[in-house]
Design an enzyme around this catalytic site. Structure first.
Site, PDB file in Angstrom:
ATOM      1  CD  GLU A   1      29.667  44.386  31.513  1.00 13.70           C
ATOM      2  OE1 GLU A   1      28.807  44.637  30.641  1.00 13.70           O
ATOM      3  OE2 GLU A   1      30.800  44.918  31.515  1.00 13.70           O
TER       4      GLU A   1
ATOM      5  CG  ASP B   1      34.733  42.090  33.997  1.00 10.48           C
ATOM      6  OD1 ASP B   1      33.890  42.795  34.595  1.00 10.48           O
ATOM      7  OD2 ASP B   1      34.582  41.743  32.813  1.00 10.48           O
TER       8      ASP B   1
END
Length: 392
Positions: A139, A81
């Site tokens: 994350e 991400d």
């Protein structure tokens, strides 16, 4: 490089890995929104062959490589991400998504693991055991995507897990390894203090929430300086203090917030109790009330000693002592800890800082970038460590 057993394979995929990283950098997606990113990963893995590919969650990917012989199961993780940051780099592959940027190296992590999967899939007949490639979503946004993947069973039967973080404070060519605590638990808290507002010229008629709040801020600092062992790593920071609407009005309330960084869950309990006691004492003494909300962050990352030793041995065999950096624990948070709760493992750091290439900006900075030669370092570590760990 001392050990070049697989280095020619890494050289062969290096240009492709760089192109993958640049594509991912150009089209970043926020946590839990990584739909195109995960589809790209899925399709790239399909081209490798010999992999069993699945989607544990909507925006994560797992690939399993079953070796020619039975043995242990190793998981390797990369986060995928990006962050809500407007990129300030002028690169041919700068972010095309306004307000979204890979400012922490996750594009590089993903590319490294894709390259590792391609190389290892071609070596299936040499692998004893199983390798699982975990491409983790979310994350950067608590509570993180790692625990979702764990709940979906990606760690079932796993014997060891490893991961790496490209690290701009560490020079390219250096690999940072630590045994034991390596990244902290990033807890957060919010505090509302309610007094009685009134005219700024008549403070005796009020219960001044700002003055009370200032005392709370000052006294909370005593938790670390006077209640915790100086040899323990603990941080308590107030990062928000908001109140008031006009120069001549004492407001009713103050809102503040901050973070606690710790390596021990026991400390989490102690700090929460001390915060409650301090805030309660100060507000009661002045006739105010309070509300404390404490949110546990992800667990601290605690590296396994045996796995860390194998990672260190891998560095030494590849590049010698000059490439190995003994990392000190840092107070950043990482939900890699969710995988470590299921199996012993190690989270290490791959240097990507190069002042000549301006890749030494701090993480989460709008001009963050990586030295792309570090991608081959990451692949070398993953590929060579895989064989060492599966034979351990």
């Amino acid at each position: 490089m001392k050990n070049t057993k697989f280095s020619h394979l890494i050289d062969e995929v290096q240009d492709e890995v760089i192109s993958w990283r640049r594509y991912l950098h150009e089209y970043p997606e926020l946590s839990f929104q990584e739909e195109k990113t995960s589809q790209f990963i899925y399709e790239t893995l399909q081209s490798c062959g010999n992999l069993e590919i699945s989607r544990p969650t909507k925006t994560s990917v797992m690939a399993r490589l079953i070796g020619a012989r039975r043995g242990k199961v190793l998981a390797i993780r990369a986060d995928i991400d990006a962050l809500p940051i407007q990129e300030e780099n002028s690169l041919p592959f700068s972010s095309k998504n306004a307000g979204v940027m890979h400012a922490c190296g996750h594009d590089g992590h993903t590319a490294i693991l894709l390259g590792t999967a391609k190389i290892l899939s071609s070596l299936q007949d040499q692998i004893k055991g199983e390798v699982r490639f975990l491409f983790q979503h979310g994350e950067e946004l608590a509570p993180g995507g790692a625990q979702e993947m764990v709940r979906e069973g990606v760690m079932d039967g796993v014997d060891m897990v490893i991961g790496t973080h490209l690290w701009s404070p560490l020079e390219t060519g250096q690999i940072g390894v630590a045994s034991g605590p390596v990244m902290a638990s990033p807890d957060t808290f919010s505090i509302t203090i309610t007094g009685r507002g009134g005219h700024a010229g008549l403070p005796h008629q009020t219960v001044d929430a700002i003055v009370i709040g200032a005392q709370v801020v000052s006294n909370l600092q005593h938790i670390v300086s006077r209640n915790m062992d100086p040899l323990d790593s603990v941080v308590l920071s107030i990062t928000k203090f908001a109140s008031g609407s006009a120069m001549n009005i004492i407001p009713d309330s103050v809102e503040m917030g901050g973070t606690v960084r710790i390596f021990s869950t026991e400390h989490r309990i102690i700090i929460r109790e001390l915060m409650e006691r301090i805030i309660k004492g100060i507000t009661e003494a002045h006739g105010a009330s309070y509300l404390l909300t404490y949110n546990d962050g992800v667990d601290p990352v605690i590296n396994d000693e045996k796995v860390s030793r194998v990672i260190e041995e891998t560095v030494l065999e590849l590049w010698g002592t000059q490439a190995l950096t003994q990392m000190k624990p840092n107070m950043g948070g990482e939900d890699f800890s969710a995988f470590l709760k299921k199996a012993p493992g190690t989270f290490f750091f791959t240097g990507s800082g190069n002042s000549g290439l301006a890749t030494d900006y701090p993480h989460h900075h709008p001009r963050f970038n990586i030295d792309e030669s570090a991608l081959s370092d990451g692949m070398n570590m993953f590929v060579h460590a895989t064989f060492k760990l599966l034979d351990y």
